[in-house]
Design an enzyme around this catalytic site. Structure first.
Site, PDB file in Angstrom:
ATOM      1  N   THR A   1       0.822  -1.228   0.000  1.00 43.25           N
ATOM      2  CA  THR A   1       0.000   0.000   0.000  1.00 43.25           C
ATOM      3  C   THR A   1       0.851   1.271   0.000  1.00 43.25           C
ATOM      4  O   THR A   1       0.458   2.276  -0.584  1.00 43.25           O
ATOM      5  CB  THR A   1      -0.931   0.087   1.227  1.00 43.25           C
ATOM      6  OG1 THR A   1      -0.234  -0.412   2.348  1.00 43.25           O
ATOM      7  CG2 THR A   1      -2.194  -0.719   1.038  1.00 43.25           C
TER       8      THR A   1
ATOM      9  N   LEU B   1      -3.345  -7.653   4.445  1.00 46.62           N
ATOM     10  CA  LEU B   1      -1.880  -7.673   4.493  1.00 46.62           C
ATOM     11  C   LEU B   1      -1.238  -6.473   3.802  1.00 46.62           C
ATOM     12  O   LEU B   1      -0.134  -6.576   3.272  1.00 46.62           O
ATOM     13  CB  LEU B   1      -1.363  -8.970   3.847  1.00 46.62           C
ATOM     14  CG  LEU B   1      -1.973 -10.267   4.387  1.00 46.62           C
ATOM     15  CD1 LEU B   1      -1.538 -11.443   3.531  1.00 46.62           C
ATOM     16  CD2 LEU B   1      -1.563 -10.502   5.824  1.00 46.62           C
ATOM     17  N   CYS B   2      -1.898  -5.323   3.823  1.00 49.45           N
ATOM     18  CA  CYS B   2      -1.353  -4.109   3.193  1.00 49.45           C
ATOM     19  C   CYS B   2      -0.964  -4.359   1.749  1.00 49.45           C
ATOM     20  O   CYS B   2       0.005  -3.773   1.255  1.00 49.45           O
ATOM     21  CB  CYS B   2      -0.116  -3.593   3.946  1.00 49.45           C
ATOM     22  SG  CYS B   2      -0.491  -2.931   5.547  1.00 49.45           S
ATOM     23  N   ASN B   3      -1.641  -5.254   1.090  1.00 50.91           N
ATOM     24  CA  ASN B   3      -1.265  -5.563  -0.286  1.00 50.91           C
ATOM     25  C   ASN B   3      -2.530  -5.779  -1.114  1.00 50.91           C
ATOM     26  O   ASN B   3      -2.924  -6.911  -1.378  1.00 50.91           O
ATOM     27  CB  ASN B   3      -0.359  -6.793  -0.312  1.00 50.91           C
ATOM     28  CG  ASN B   3       0.355  -6.930  -1.643  1.00 50.91           C
ATOM     29  OD1 ASN B   3      -0.296  -6.947  -2.691  1.00 50.91           O
ATOM     30  ND2 ASN B   3       1.669  -7.005  -1.624  1.00 50.91           N
TER      31      ASN B   3
END
Ligand code: PLP
Length: 796
Positions: free
Chosen positions: A134, A392-394
């Site tokens: 992110t 998962l910040c993705n």
């Protein structure tokens, strides 16, 4: 006979596993005793000897602020220069060709680059890869034009194309923090050769945990590389931006200057300032650098080298483990032949060039439905297994793997899903994944513990064994106990037997009228996080007009708070904004120091009492169960229900508690007291056989003269593990609940209920301990007509 472990070990050693790591665990990582840590992509762990030698260094030296001529300051400056050199060498980066800027973390490094690009006249164009974290994705918001590449092939095609006019920046991760895939690094050279005006930004934050970063070929190296040192060594919390000097000029267009980055500056006349010109880092490191953290890097590098040799060794070790875990997860199979895990790999686990030690996956039940990751996370926490779950910040990783389209993410958001919440499956698709990530100090036993955990809790051994509900006939029952929780998440107040307790539209009188709010954040705090709240024992005394709060097992004098909302000199109130589960609500906060001090010292964090005036309709209701989340039963009971995690009333059947305890006692675990379920009404069957979980099928109950509608089962978390008497935590009863009461991915125990007021009711509705309980349930042909009920006719 060769055990499973032995054969796995043999295979792993052949692939580069370093068994001497097992010998380091007791001395260097005592924190890992009885803990299975599988979140090295979050952060890897620091060695005990690193902390010891760094604290020794700090104690024995005097380090001043680096920006001055004093001896202590010079001592620091000298060391920082050496360390800067050492870190560059660690990445094979020639100090003639590269400079390093220390910053807070990898994200801060990206923002420094971004600042320079946003200063370009006419803006800049930005391109990034779908696998980006992110932090890299967010840069698009400041670009005049931004494009996301959905695949490596798209990147390759673009790299061959014609130049565009705008200055451009292309960002991609060296390793996906979602799937562990390692992306090509030759894109930097291709970009430089084919596209003038374009710059490369490599996010190496995930890669460096378990692989060397090699910048020895400056001509092929990225222009800008960012990383975080805590991901390499566990400590310090520090990041870096490594700059290829030949590409550094564009960074000078950054407009801001701060302490330390200028040679001269005038405050008043004009805008005179002269930026430091002697080095790129001097130009970019605003303010005092995190010099203690930078100093510790020296020790961190030495310690890591002493323990592991090189990042090459770590890479081989970690890769051998990722092969093992892939194999083991892939083998897990339900009784009916369906695989448990859907593993998200792109391309296969063939080489550490293309795969890092991360595996992301979701699990399916034997019937093919998804097991929510939030549930897995909770149970893993109870079992001391540390994993990471969710998005998962993705965002790209989730979109590509789970097959979520951007519109679905938006739709889920509009339906209330947030990155950190519990809505792990929406519209039949997971909203995130489970991630296991390994590091230098991971061992084969960590993997065995994890896989055994999945086998124990998630494999359906027999085909179709998921029916856990037991339908039965009607019980004769009585109210065994009534409890209210005047302060949300604190100890309960048992209504004395014989006393009638009033029911109001929002539930029992004085139930969850108050709460505790964190003085820093304004958020309502709960027992899940602060177990000690169980020791705060409020008691409502309508006769004296006070809420009397005792601290269990403490000599502290009880606190008396007037029930009246009128402020008094000893009890000041101010209106405030508070938050429950992320939503804003209006509350009244108690500001008197004796009240604030009482709760602050009781829990050990800055907090105070707050109140939601019952009269106002700002009570917090939040969807707790989704219709789609509970297919069993059907009927109106599972129709859309609006409930908060403080539903109006919670009903517990003691037969179900007994049944649960029977199971727990078979495994020798700690038995559950009914109190851990924090129900308002506990009922006890008085005749016939005991019908555990019969309440799953009840639609209405009549208690004394009052009617209640059951709304649906209560979803549980590991808060049931907090002993309400001692505030101590155990793994039971949550562990057994997940084995016996996990229904459609949710661990359920107890029933939410709402009181049905009588339209022409005579007097105030009340019930008491000992009242008789009558039940209506699905399919017994007899219905409570709520319309009739409201006018008090038609129901016997
Ligand atoms: C951890 C990580 C980041 C963010 O690092 P911070 O230290 O939080 O700034 C960025 N990208 C990747 C690939 C990561 O793994």
């Amino acid at each position: 006979m060769v055990t499973r472990r032995e054969s796995l070990l043999k295979e792993a050693i052949a692939n580069g596993y370093n068994p001497s790591v097992e010998g380091l665990r007791d001395t260097e990582y005592p924190q890992l005793k009885e803990v299975t840590y599988l979140d090295h992509a979050g952060t890897t762990l620091y060695a005990t000897s690193l902390i010891h030698s760094f604290s020794k260094e700090l104690c024995e030296n005097l380090y001043g602020n680096p920006h001055s001529p004093s001896p202590s300051s010079q001592q620091t400056t000298k060391r920082l220069d050496d360390i800067r050199h050492r870190v560059l060498r660690l990445f094979n980066a020639d100090p003639e060709q590269f400079d390093i800027v220390f910053c807070a973390n990898a994200t801060a490094g990206m923002k420094l680059v971004l600042e320079a690009f946003t200063a370009q006249k006419g803006g800049f164009e930005y391109r990034y890869h779908l696998d980006a974290h992110t932090s890299l994705v967010g840069m698009r918001e400041l670009a005049s034009e931004a494009t996301c590449f959905s695949s490596d092939a798209e990147v390759e095609i673009w790299l061959k194309g014609l130049c565009e006019d705008l200055p451009g920046l292309f960002g991609w991760p060296a390793q996906s923090n979602f799937s562990g895939r390692r992306l090509p690094r030759d894109w930097a050279a291709k970009l430089r050769n084919n596209r003038s005006g374009w710059y490369s930004l490599l996010d190496a934050a995930a890669l460096v945990t378990s692989a060397p970063l090699d910048l020895s070929n400056a001509r092929a190296a990225p222009d800008f590389t960012v990383l975080s040192f805590y991901k390499m060594f566990g400590f310090p919390d520090l990041g870096a931006l490594i700059i290829r000097k030949d590409s550094a000029d564009i960074l000078k267009s950054r407009r801001y200057f701060g302490g330390g980055t200028v040679d001269a500056v005038g405050s008043r006349a004009g805008n005179f300032h002269a930026r430091k010109a002697d080095s790129i880092h001097a130009h970019l490191e605003d303010g005092t650098s995190a010099f203690h953290s930078i100093l510790s890097l020296d020790t961190a590098i030495s310690t890591h080298e002493r323990l592991y040799g090189s990042f090459d060794n770590i890479s081989r070790h970690a890769f051998s483990l990722i092969q093992v875990i892939h194999g083991l997860l892939g083998e897990l199979t339900h009784g009916n032949g369906r695989k448990l895990c859907k593993i998200y790999v792109q391309g296969g686990i063939t080489s550490s060039v293309t795969q890092g030690p991360i595996v992301a996956f979701n699990m399916q039940r034997a019937d093919g439905s998804w097991i929510g990751y939030a549930e897995v996370e909770k149970l893993a926490s109870v079992k001391n297994i540390h994993i990471r779950t969710g998005a998962l910040c993705n965002p790209g990783g989730i979109e590509a793997s789970v097959g979520l389209e951007p519109w679905e993410i938006e739709q889920n958001f509009l339906a209330g899903h947030r990155c950190w919440d519990q809505q792990d499956v929406m519209h039949g698709k997971p909203t995130g994944a489970i991630r296991v990530s390994l590091g230098a100090m991971s061992t084969i036993d960590d993997l065995m513990v994890f896989v055994k955990f999945l086998e124990e809790f998630y494999i359906d051994k027999e085909p179709g064994s998921s029916a856990l509900l037991v339908p039965v006939g009607k019980p004769d029952a009585v109210v065994d106990s009534l409890t209210i929780y005047p302060i949300k998440s604190c100890g309960g107040f048992k209504i004395p037997p014989g006393e009638c307790w009033e029911i109001r539209p929002h539930g029992f009188a004085w139930d969850r009228e108050w709460c505790l709010v964190h003085l820093g954040t304004g958020s309502v705090i709960d027992q899940k996080r602060y177990n000690k709240m169980a020791l705060i024992r409020p008691r409502v005394d309508p006769t004296s007009g006070y809420l009397v709060v005792h601290l269990h097992n403490s000599s502290v004098a009880p606190l008396k708070v007037p029930l009246s909302l009128t402020p008094s000199p000893s009890c000041a109130l101010k209106s405030s904004q508070s938050r429950v589960c992320g939503d804003k609500i209006a509350a009244l906060t108690y500001t008197s120091p004796h009240i604030t001090d009482f709760f602050t010292s009781a829990i050990g964090i800055p907090c105070t009492l707050a109140r939601f005036p019952a009269a106002s309709e700002n009570r917090h209701f939040k969807p707790h169960l989704k219709e789609s989340s509970f297919v069993q039963g059907g009927g109106d009971r599972f129709a859309p229900i609006l409930l908060s995690n403080e539903s109006p009333i919670l009903l517990i059947n003691s037969s179900s508690v007994d049944k649960l305890n029977e199971t727990i006692s078979c495994s020798g675990g700690k038995l559950a007291k009914p109190e851990v379920f924090r129900g308002n009404i506990v009922i006890r069957e008085t005749a016939g056989i005991r019908r555990a979980y019969a309440e799953d099928f009840w639609k209405h109950v009549k208690i004394g003269r009052e009617y209640f509608r059951l709304l649906g089962p209560c979803r549980r978390c590991h808060m049931v593990c907090v002993d309400q008497e001692t505030a101590e935590k155990d793994e039971e009863p949550y562990v057994t609940l997940t084995k016996t009461r996990r229904i459609d991915g949710r661990v359920l125990f107890g029933q939410h209920a709402v009181h049905l007021p009588l339209k022409n009711g005579d007097g105030v509705p009340r019930i008491r301990v000992g009242d008789a309980v009558r039940v209506w349930q699905d399919g017994d042909g007899e219905e409570v007509d709520e319309g009739c009920l409201a006018s008090r006719t038609g129901v016997a």
